[in-house]
Design a protein around this motif. Structure first.
Motif, PDB file in Angstrom:
ATOM      1  N   SER A 126       1.793  -6.325   9.866  1.00 50.02           N
ATOM      2  CA  SER A 126       1.160  -5.132  10.430  1.00 50.02           C
ATOM      3  C   SER A 126       0.889  -4.112   9.327  1.00 50.02           C
ATOM      4  CB  SER A 126       2.040  -4.517  11.515  1.00 50.02           C
ATOM      5  OG  SER A 126       3.312  -4.158  11.001  1.00 50.02           O
ATOM      6  N   ALA A 127       1.813  -4.007   8.347  1.00 46.60           N
ATOM      7  CA  ALA A 127       1.604  -3.083   7.227  1.00 46.60           C
ATOM      8  C   ALA A 127       0.437  -3.539   6.356  1.00 46.60           C
ATOM      9  CB  ALA A 127       2.876  -2.969   6.383  1.00 46.60           C
ATOM     10  N   LEU A 128       0.337  -4.857   6.139  1.00 50.75           N
ATOM     11  CA  LEU A 128      -0.758  -5.388   5.330  1.00 50.75           C
ATOM     12  C   LEU A 128      -2.103  -5.135   6.011  1.00 50.75           C
ATOM     13  CD1 LEU A 128      -1.930  -7.043   2.981  1.00 50.75           C
ATOM     14  CD2 LEU A 128      -1.420  -9.113   4.293  1.00 50.75           C
ATOM     15  N   LEU A 129      -2.180  -5.417   7.291  1.00 45.53           N
ATOM     16  CA  LEU A 129      -3.433  -5.214   8.008  1.00 45.53           C
ATOM     17  C   LEU A 129      -3.810  -3.733   8.053  1.00 45.53           C
ATOM     18  CD1 LEU A 129      -2.824  -7.767  10.887  1.00 45.53           C
ATOM     19  CD2 LEU A 129      -4.373  -8.024   8.950  1.00 45.53           C
ATOM     20  N   SER A 130      -2.802  -2.882   8.210  1.00 47.29           N
ATOM     21  CA  SER A 130      -3.053  -1.442   8.191  1.00 47.29           C
ATOM     22  C   SER A 130      -3.590  -1.002   6.833  1.00 47.29           C
ATOM     23  CB  SER A 130      -1.763  -0.690   8.519  1.00 47.29           C
ATOM     24  OG  SER A 130      -1.944   0.711   8.411  1.00 47.29           O
ATOM     25  N   HIS A 131      -3.024  -1.569   5.770  1.00 47.97           N
ATOM     26  CA  HIS A 131      -3.498  -1.222   4.423  1.00 47.97           C
ATOM     27  C   HIS A 131      -4.925  -1.709   4.200  1.00 47.97           C
ATOM     28  CE1 HIS A 131      -3.577  -0.393   0.186  1.00 47.97           C
ATOM     29  NE2 HIS A 131      -3.816  -1.664  -0.079  1.00 47.97           N
ATOM     30  N   GLY A 179       0.819  -1.205   0.000  1.00 47.60           N
ATOM     31  CA  GLY A 179       0.000   0.000   0.000  1.00 47.60           C
ATOM     32  C   GLY A 179       0.850   1.251   0.000  1.00 47.60           C
ATOM     33  N   GLU A 180       0.606   2.129   0.958  1.00 46.16           N
ATOM     34  CA  GLU A 180       1.334   3.390   1.045  1.00 46.16           C
ATOM     35  C   GLU A 180       2.748   3.205   1.589  1.00 46.16           C
ATOM     36  OE1 GLU A 180       0.341   6.327   0.060  1.00 46.16           O
ATOM     37  OE2 GLU A 180      -1.755   5.874  -0.438  1.00 46.16           O
ATOM     38  N   LYS A 181       3.030   2.044   2.139  1.00 43.74           N
ATOM     39  CA  LYS A 181       4.339   1.811   2.756  1.00 43.74           C
ATOM     40  C   LYS A 181       5.231   0.967   1.847  1.00 43.74           C
ATOM     41  CE  LYS A 181       2.475   2.012   7.461  1.00 43.74           C
ATOM     42  NZ  LYS A 181       2.314   1.293   8.752  1.00 43.74           N
ATOM     43  N   HIS A 182       6.527   1.134   2.026  1.00 43.99           N
ATOM     44  CA  HIS A 182       7.468   0.270   1.320  1.00 43.99           C
ATOM     45  C   HIS A 182       8.683   0.030   2.208  1.00 43.99           C
ATOM     46  CE1 HIS A 182       8.914   4.352   0.233  1.00 43.99           C
ATOM     47  NE2 HIS A 182      10.114   3.793   0.264  1.00 43.99           N
ATOM     48  N   PHE A 183       9.355  -1.078   1.958  1.00 45.76           N
ATOM     49  CA  PHE A 183      10.491  -1.493   2.762  1.00 45.76           C
ATOM     50  C   PHE A 183      11.624  -1.920   1.833  1.00 45.76           C
ATOM     51  CE2 PHE A 183       6.458  -2.484   4.720  1.00 45.76           C
ATOM     52  CZ  PHE A 183       6.555  -1.904   5.982  1.00 45.76           C
ATOM     53  N   CYS A 184      12.846  -1.552   2.178  1.00 44.20           N
ATOM     54  CA  CYS A 184      14.003  -1.879   1.344  1.00 44.20           C
ATOM     55  C   CYS A 184      14.879  -2.901   2.052  1.00 44.20           C
ATOM     56  CB  CYS A 184      14.815  -0.626   1.035  1.00 44.20           C
ATOM     57  SG  CYS A 184      13.903   0.636   0.110  1.00 44.20           S
ATOM     58  N   VAL A 185      15.211  -3.959   1.351  1.00 47.35           N
ATOM     59  CA  VAL A 185      16.061  -5.016   1.888  1.00 47.35           C
ATOM     60  C   VAL A 185      17.220  -5.234   0.921  1.00 47.35           C
ATOM     61  CG1 VAL A 185      16.193  -7.435   2.567  1.00 47.35           C
ATOM     62  CG2 VAL A 185      14.107  -6.131   3.034  1.00 47.35           C
ATOM     63  N   GLU A 186      18.431  -5.245   1.446  1.00 46.40           N
ATOM     64  CA  GLU A 186      19.622  -5.430   0.594  1.00 46.40           C
ATOM     65  C   GLU A 186      19.944  -6.909   0.465  1.00 46.40           C
ATOM     66  OE1 GLU A 186      24.237  -4.254   1.120  1.00 46.40           O
ATOM     67  OE2 GLU A 186      22.862  -2.527   1.109  1.00 46.40           O
ATOM     68  N   ARG A 187      20.247  -7.326  -0.753  1.00 48.39           N
ATOM     69  CA  ARG A 187      20.576  -8.721  -1.030  1.00 48.39           C
ATOM     70  C   ARG A 187      21.851  -8.813  -1.883  1.00 48.39           C
ATOM     71  NH1 ARG A 187      15.634 -11.675  -1.112  1.00 48.39           N
ATOM     72  NH2 ARG A 187      14.608 -11.227   0.883  1.00 48.39           N
ATOM     73  N   PRO A 188      22.520  -9.968  -1.863  1.00 47.84           N
ATOM     74  CA  PRO A 188      23.648 -10.182  -2.781  1.00 47.84           C
ATOM     75  C   PRO A 188      23.149 -10.210  -4.222  1.00 47.84           C
ATOM     76  CG  PRO A 188      23.567 -11.869  -1.058  1.00 47.84           C
ATOM     77  CD  PRO A 188      22.267 -11.130  -1.011  1.00 47.84           C
ATOM     78  N   SER A 189      24.047  -9.917  -5.146  1.00 40.75           N
ATOM     79  CA  SER A 189      23.673  -9.937  -6.559  1.00 40.75           C
ATOM     80  C   SER A 189      24.893 -10.279  -7.405  1.00 40.75           C
ATOM     81  CB  SER A 189      23.096  -8.574  -6.959  1.00 40.75           C
ATOM     82  OG  SER A 189      22.580  -8.608  -8.275  1.00 40.75           O
TER      83      SER A 189
END
Length: 327
Positions: free
Chosen positions: A290-295, A184-194
């Motif tokens: 929690s973000a999903l339920l909030s959305h 929804g209105e929120k987003h989260f950034c996760v760093e991964r190998p590439s």
């Protein structure tokens, strides 16, 4: 209890205490049974990607999808997260890359629809301005096979591709992948190998076949991700740029639950999108539920204000999670 199933696998994702606190009633649905008696539903959260992909060649999946679409059409007050047409687009890299190519920085790419003669593909690669090495991806962007990719280092090695597929210029990015998870209105950034950096331009190196899921796992350790010690430092990911990107994609996709694979070009430091993913696993995002339920609550609040009589109860929300959801 609230159960979210992947075919026969099921797991609880929301405790009874939390369900009471957020005032939601969750239930899983069985696509093989009539949907109306299982309702009423205010919101259906689903990941029907397996069904959509299999419906192209499997009559049983076609029927399941048809039944689901008929139910949704007959119940316009039920909110669907996310709309089927939007999700279907992201299952086709031809379609999703066309979206990426509009007002979003992404590498040049070429759609290869069929096994044409090699000279035609070579000519198209040059005409589209692609540069070696090229990364080759399957057209279907879902399922284990969609993670099978290859790096093409020369014109001659284009014989190794298996259409339908997408050829995309490989951009050196310091072996760092930023996975942006949108809720929804929120987003989260996760760093991964590439993938590590490779010299630009054609060379006589043989094609490298790899599984992107294995390369980019959080704990992944591979020769393909090993960097030279002289690798220059990349700037940190710009939170403002990511926020602007997410807003643009949400508007274009009409979706609330998706992932974006982002890299930073080591030469230009440009934020570059290399893939968009349908309802990802949100691994590494502890705030996901929690973000999903909030959305869901915000969607229902908006829906209630627009259609006051649409919601089945002013106090209890029936939220359904489809049997193919991967949460």
């Amino acid at each position: 209890s609230a159960e979210i199933g992947q075919k026969k696998k099921k797991k609880k994702c929301v405790s009874q205490k939390k369900k009471k606190k957020i005032n939601l009633f969750l239930r899983s649905i069985d696509l093989t049974q009539p949907l109306a008696p299982q309702g009423p539903f205010d919101v259906i959260v689903h990941k029907l990607s397996d069904v959509i992909v299999e419906a192209e060649h499997d009559s049983q999946s076609q029927q399941l999808l048809s039944n689901f679409q008929s139910f949704v059409s007959a119940h316009p007050n039920t909110v669907l997260l996310d709309p089927l047409p939007a999700m279907t687009k992201l299952l086709d890299r031809f379609a999703s890359y066309r979206i990426m190519n509009w007002r979003i920085c992404s590498p040049p790419y070429l759609e290869v629809h069929s096994a044409s003669d090699l000279s035609s593909i070579q000519h198209a690669v040059m005409a589209q301005g692609l540069s070696f090495p090229l990364i080759c991806k399957t057209r279907v962007a879902h399922g284990s096979f969609s993670h099978e990719m290859s790096l093409i280092f020369s014109v001659g090695c284009l014989a190794d591709i298996h259409p339908p597929c997408v050829l995309q210029s490989f951009v050196n990015h310091g072996a760092i992948l930023h996975k942006v998870f949108v809720v929804g209105e929120k987003h989260f950034c996760v760093e991964r190998p590439s993938l590590k950096n490779f010299p630009s331009g054609p060379c006589d190196r043989e094609t490298i076949f790899f599984n992107s899921h294995q390369v980019s796992k959080p704990e992944s350790s591979s020769d393909l991700t090993a960097l030279d010690e002289q690798m220059p430092c990349l700037p940190p990911l710009s939170s403002q740029a990511v926020a602007a990107l997410v807003r643009e994609l949400r508007a274009q996709l009409g979706m609330a639950l998706f992932g974006v694979d982002v890299i930073i070009n080591i030469h230009t430091h440009t934020l570059t999108v290399i893939d968009i993913n349908i309802f990802p696993g949100y691994e590494g995002v502890p705030q996901f539920f929690s973000a999903l339920l909030s959305h869901i609550e915000s969607v229902l609040d908006k829906h209630t204000s627009e259609c006051p009589r649409a919601i089945s109860s002013p106090k209890t929300t029936h939220t359904t999670v489809g049997p193919s959801a991967a949460l």
